[in-house]
Motif scaffolding. Structure first.
Motif, short mmCIF file in Angstrom:
data_model
loop_
_atom_site.label_atom_id
_atom_site.label_comp_id
_atom_site.label_asym_id
_atom_site.label_seq_id
_atom_site.Cartn_x
_atom_site.Cartn_y
_atom_site.Cartn_z
N THR A 266 109.35 63.54 -43.57
CA THR A 266 109.61 64.97 -43.32
C THR A 266 111.05 65.17 -42.85
N ALA A 267 111.51 64.29 -41.97
CA ALA A 267 112.90 64.40 -41.49
C ALA A 267 113.90 64.22 -42.64
N ILE A 268 113.59 63.33 -43.56
CA ILE A 268 114.48 63.11 -44.70
C ILE A 268 114.52 64.35 -45.60
N ALA A 269 113.37 64.93 -45.84
CA ALA A 269 113.32 66.15 -46.67
C ALA A 269 114.14 67.26 -46.03
N ILE A 270 114.03 67.41 -44.71
CA ILE A 270 114.79 68.44 -43.99
C ILE A 270 116.30 68.16 -44.10
N ALA A 271 116.68 66.90 -43.89
CA ALA A 271 118.11 66.55 -43.92
C ALA A 271 118.70 66.80 -45.31
N LEU A 272 117.94 66.48 -46.35
CA LEU A 272 118.43 66.72 -47.72
C LEU A 272 118.53 68.22 -47.99
N ARG A 273 117.52 68.96 -47.56
CA ARG A 273 117.54 70.43 -47.69
C ARG A 273 118.75 71.01 -46.99
N ASP B 72 100.60 64.10 -40.10
CA ASP B 72 100.39 64.70 -38.77
C ASP B 72 101.35 65.86 -38.52
N VAL B 73 102.53 65.78 -39.12
CA VAL B 73 103.54 66.81 -38.87
C VAL B 73 103.48 67.86 -39.98
N PRO B 74 103.74 69.12 -39.64
CA PRO B 74 103.66 70.17 -40.67
C PRO B 74 104.79 70.03 -41.68
N PRO B 75 104.55 70.43 -42.93
CA PRO B 75 105.62 70.34 -43.93
C PRO B 75 106.73 71.33 -43.62
N PRO B 76 107.98 70.96 -43.89
CA PRO B 76 109.10 71.83 -43.56
C PRO B 76 109.16 73.08 -44.45
N LEU B 77 109.88 74.06 -43.98
CA LEU B 77 110.09 75.28 -44.75
C LEU B 77 111.29 75.08 -45.67
N GLY B 78 111.38 75.95 -46.66
CA GLY B 78 112.58 75.97 -47.49
C GLY B 78 112.61 74.87 -48.53
N LEU B 79 111.48 74.32 -48.85
CA LEU B 79 111.43 73.39 -49.97
C LEU B 79 110.07 73.48 -50.66
N ARG B 80 109.97 72.85 -51.82
CA ARG B 80 108.75 72.90 -52.62
C ARG B 80 107.78 71.86 -52.11
N VAL B 81 106.68 72.29 -51.48
CA VAL B 81 105.71 71.36 -50.91
C VAL B 81 104.55 71.15 -51.89
N ILE B 82 104.28 69.91 -52.22
CA ILE B 82 103.16 69.59 -53.12
C ILE B 82 102.20 68.68 -52.36
N PRO B 83 101.14 69.25 -51.77
CA PRO B 83 100.21 68.44 -50.99
C PRO B 83 99.26 67.64 -51.89
N VAL B 84 99.05 66.38 -51.53
CA VAL B 84 98.12 65.52 -52.27
C VAL B 84 97.29 64.74 -51.26
N GLU B 85 96.22 64.13 -51.75
CA GLU B 85 95.36 63.30 -50.89
C GLU B 85 95.49 61.83 -51.24
N THR B 86 95.27 61.51 -52.49
CA THR B 86 95.15 60.11 -52.89
C THR B 86 96.43 59.60 -53.56
N ALA B 87 96.50 58.27 -53.70
CA ALA B 87 97.65 57.65 -54.37
C ALA B 87 97.74 58.14 -55.82
N ARG B 88 96.59 58.26 -56.46
CA ARG B 88 96.64 58.68 -57.86
C ARG B 88 97.11 60.12 -58.00
N GLU B 89 96.69 60.97 -57.05
CA GLU B 89 97.22 62.35 -57.07
C GLU B 89 98.72 62.36 -56.79
N MET B 90 99.15 61.48 -55.89
CA MET B 90 100.58 61.42 -55.57
C MET B 90 101.39 61.00 -56.80
#
Ligand code: C5P
Length: 221
Positions: free
Chosen positions: A38-45, A59-77
């Motif tokens: 999450t910190a890396i995504a924020i720093a790149l943004r 555990d941490v909420p996804p950051p704002l200002g970027l495209r969030v794609i939530p997944v559960e499993t490795a195959r979904e990822m």
């Protein structure tokens, strides 16, 4: 804020653990909090990048200002990563489960007197290796992570070669370091030029330093 060195550049980041279902109510997981990804995504943004953030249940909420794609499993990822490409760079910070339960039960496994369930596993796809070894459309810079508990540099150097990524961010996740789930990290950046050991610092600062290096690399190459 969006006028930084990464303006207009699409960067993919994976983060968090994956959950591998056993049945509709149970799953196998790991202790990744998603904090470093999450910190890396924020720093790149913050350097202006157009970030696609593919995240497992963190555990941490996804950051704002970027495209969030939530997944559960490795195959979904894996599917989400493939759908998000192409990208100029990809950072694989997710702690992807190595195994999934071979035959997920469609209904809740019942507790039966005198009979214990036995789980069989299948290997999950290696998303980082797959993207690193793409014949066409490979991101110009592919960064993987290596969480190790011993011989960190040797294992991470070998991992970089085996997976075919450009950089590996290696860290020591021995319980005594308090890094897994903590706010600090001590990393070594492994590239074709060797191993660069960074001092222990906050995960936010690790993320900023990494984002600067990614920006430098994309501007220069
Ligand atoms: O082999 P290991 O799991 O230690 O490799 C860690 C790196 O590989 C991380 O960058 C992680 O995101 C990535 N990985 C992946 N898909 C997997 C396993 C690991 O992308 N199935």
């Amino acid at each position: 804020l969006t006028d930084g060195p990464l303006k207009g550049k699409h960067i993919l980041v994976t983060s968090g653990p994956t959950h591998e279902p056993i049945d509709p109510v149970r799953y196998i997981a790991n202790r990744s909090s998603g904090a470093q990804g999450t910190a890396i995504a924020i720093a790149l943004r913050d350097l202006g990048a157009d970030v696609s953030f593919v995240t497992g249940p963190a555990d941490v909420p996804p950051p704002l200002g970027l495209r969030v794609i939530p997944v559960e499993t490795a195959r979904e990822m894996k599917a989400a990563v493939e759908a998000a490409l192409p990208a100029e760079a990809a950072v694989f910070a997710a702690a992807v489960a190595d195994w999934r339960v071979a035959s997920e039960s469609g209904s809740k496994i019942k507790k039966t007197q005198g009979k214990l369930p036995i789980l069989e596993f299948s290997e999950n796809p290696d998303i980082l290796a797959g993207v690193s070894q793409m014949a066409e459309g490979r991101p110009r810079l592919v960064v993987g992570f290596a969480a190790e508990t011993d011989d960190v540099i040797a294992h991470a150097t070998e991992k970089r070669k085996r997976k075919g990524c450009d950089w590996i961010v290696a860290n020591d996740v021995s319980p005594a370091t308090g890094i897994m789930g903590g706010t600090e990290n001590a990393v070594t950046l492994i590239s074709e030029r060797g191993a660069d050991e960074w001092p222990r610092m906050g995960k936010d600062e690790v993320a900023r330093q990494l984002a600067y290096r990614i920006a430098d690399h994309l501007v220069q190459n």
